[in-house]
Design an enzyme around this catalytic site. Structure first.
Site, PDB file in Angstrom:
ATOM      1  N   ASP A   1     -44.917  -4.522  -2.461  1.00 58.52           N
ATOM      2  CA  ASP A   1     -44.370  -3.242  -2.929  1.00 58.52           C
ATOM      3  C   ASP A   1     -44.554  -2.200  -1.827  1.00 58.52           C
ATOM      4  O   ASP A   1     -45.604  -2.115  -1.192  1.00 58.52           O
ATOM      5  CB  ASP A   1     -45.085  -2.796  -4.217  1.00 58.52           C
ATOM      6  CG  ASP A   1     -44.320  -1.695  -4.947  1.00 58.52           C
ATOM      7  OD1 ASP A   1     -43.798  -1.964  -6.038  1.00 58.52           O
ATOM      8  OD2 ASP A   1     -44.233  -0.565  -4.399  1.00 58.52           O
TER       9      ASP A   1
ATOM     10  N   GLN B   1     -39.380   2.039 -15.279  1.00 58.54           N
ATOM     11  CA  GLN B   1     -38.461   1.191 -14.513  1.00 58.54           C
ATOM     12  C   GLN B   1     -37.522   2.069 -13.684  1.00 58.54           C
ATOM     13  O   GLN B   1     -36.889   2.991 -14.210  1.00 58.54           O
ATOM     14  CB  GLN B   1     -37.639   0.280 -15.432  1.00 58.54           C
ATOM     15  CG  GLN B   1     -36.805  -0.726 -14.634  1.00 58.54           C
ATOM     16  CD  GLN B   1     -36.082  -1.753 -15.503  1.00 58.54           C
ATOM     17  OE1 GLN B   1     -36.144  -1.713 -16.735  1.00 58.54           O
ATOM     18  NE2 GLN B   1     -35.389  -2.675 -14.853  1.00 58.54           N
TER      19      GLN B   1
ATOM     20  N   HIS C   1     -37.972  -7.491 -12.154  1.00 56.22           N
ATOM     21  CA  HIS C   1     -39.048  -7.759 -11.198  1.00 56.22           C
ATOM     22  C   HIS C   1     -40.381  -7.739 -11.922  1.00 56.22           C
ATOM     23  O   HIS C   1     -40.626  -6.881 -12.766  1.00 56.22           O
ATOM     24  CB  HIS C   1     -39.054  -6.738 -10.054  1.00 56.22           C
ATOM     25  CG  HIS C   1     -39.033  -5.311 -10.498  1.00 56.22           C
ATOM     26  ND1 HIS C   1     -37.871  -4.691 -10.910  1.00 56.22           N
ATOM     27  CD2 HIS C   1     -40.018  -4.393 -10.617  1.00 56.22           C
ATOM     28  CE1 HIS C   1     -38.152  -3.440 -11.244  1.00 56.22           C
ATOM     29  NE2 HIS C   1     -39.442  -3.225 -11.082  1.00 56.22           N
TER      30      HIS C   1
HETATM   31  P1  AMP Z   1     -40.229  -0.199 -11.219  1.00 54.48           P
HETATM   32  O1  AMP Z   1     -40.628   1.249 -11.121  1.00 54.48           O
HETATM   33  O2  AMP Z   1     -41.000  -1.007 -12.209  1.00 54.48           O
HETATM   34  O3  AMP Z   1     -38.720  -0.341 -11.379  1.00 54.48           O
HETATM   35  O4  AMP Z   1     -40.629  -0.834  -9.826  1.00 54.48           O
HETATM   36  C1  AMP Z   1     -39.893  -0.670  -8.662  1.00 54.48           C
HETATM   37  C2  AMP Z   1     -40.866  -0.849  -7.542  1.00 54.48           C
HETATM   38  O5  AMP Z   1     -40.119  -1.075  -6.352  1.00 54.48           O
HETATM   39  C3  AMP Z   1     -41.743   0.385  -7.267  1.00 54.48           C
HETATM   40  O6  AMP Z   1     -43.125   0.018  -7.428  1.00 54.48           O
HETATM   41  C4  AMP Z   1     -41.404   0.750  -5.828  1.00 54.48           C
HETATM   42  O7  AMP Z   1     -42.537   1.193  -5.100  1.00 54.48           O
HETATM   43  C5  AMP Z   1     -40.840  -0.537  -5.280  1.00 54.48           C
HETATM   44  N1  AMP Z   1     -39.908  -0.407  -4.176  1.00 54.48           N
HETATM   45  C6  AMP Z   1     -38.890   0.483  -4.062  1.00 54.48           C
HETATM   46  N2  AMP Z   1     -38.232   0.276  -2.903  1.00 54.48           N
HETATM   47  C7  AMP Z   1     -38.842  -0.771  -2.288  1.00 54.48           C
HETATM   48  C8  AMP Z   1     -38.621  -1.456  -1.054  1.00 54.48           C
HETATM   49  N3  AMP Z   1     -37.628  -1.126  -0.209  1.00 54.48           N
HETATM   50  N4  AMP Z   1     -39.459  -2.482  -0.731  1.00 54.48           N
HETATM   51  C9  AMP Z   1     -40.467  -2.817  -1.564  1.00 54.48           C
HETATM   52  N5  AMP Z   1     -40.707  -2.217  -2.747  1.00 54.48           N
HETATM   53  C10 AMP Z   1     -39.921  -1.205  -3.103  1.00 54.48           C
END
Ligand code: AMP
Ligand code: ZN
Length: 117
Positions: free
Chosen positions: A35, A97, A103
């Protein structure tokens, strides 16, 4: 259509390799990467390569793929030598989300309070 790559989806772009990520595991059907904003010493996201908007949609449309994702969360925990860890599928904006490609968050390496916030 469920399962097809979406042009505007960040995680479909990571699957395609058009956006970089620190990938820690990959199978025929899944990718696991760190992440970008880690909330614990280990914070890895496990995603199906196919696009499904959330965990429930994934489990309904492709239950074997949902099982692949869950199996990979265990593999990540083993790789990271986590004795205890938490698997989270935030579902819906009210639950945090922000990316609409299913994920699993794998969190570990520190104490994890229960109930979570
Ligand atoms: P959610 O908030 O459950 O939808 O989780 C999305 C997650 O994606 C968050 O914890 C972000 O920090 C992560 N995220 C967003 N962009 C990226 C990226 N480019 N690479 C890795 N993680 C990311
Ligand atoms: Zn996607």
């Amino acid at each position: 259509m469920a399962g097809e790559p979406q042009d505007d989806c960040l995680f479909c772009k990571i699957v395609a390799g058009s956006i970089p990520a620190t990938i820690v595991r990959e199978t025929d059907t899944t990718v696991a990467f760190r992440d970008i904003n880690p909330q614990a010493p280990t914070h890895v996201l496990v995603i199906p390569k196919a696009h499904h908007r959330d965990a429930a949609a994934l489990a309904t449309a492709a239950p074997e793929l949902a099982a692949d994702v869950l199996r990979e969360t265990q593999a990540v925990a083993d790789d990271e030598k986590l004795e205890s860890y938490r698997i989270i599928f935030n579902t819906g904006s009210g639950a945090g989300q922000t990316v609409w490609h299913a994920h699993a968050h794998v969190l570990g390496g520190r104490g994890l309070e229960w109930p979570p916030g």
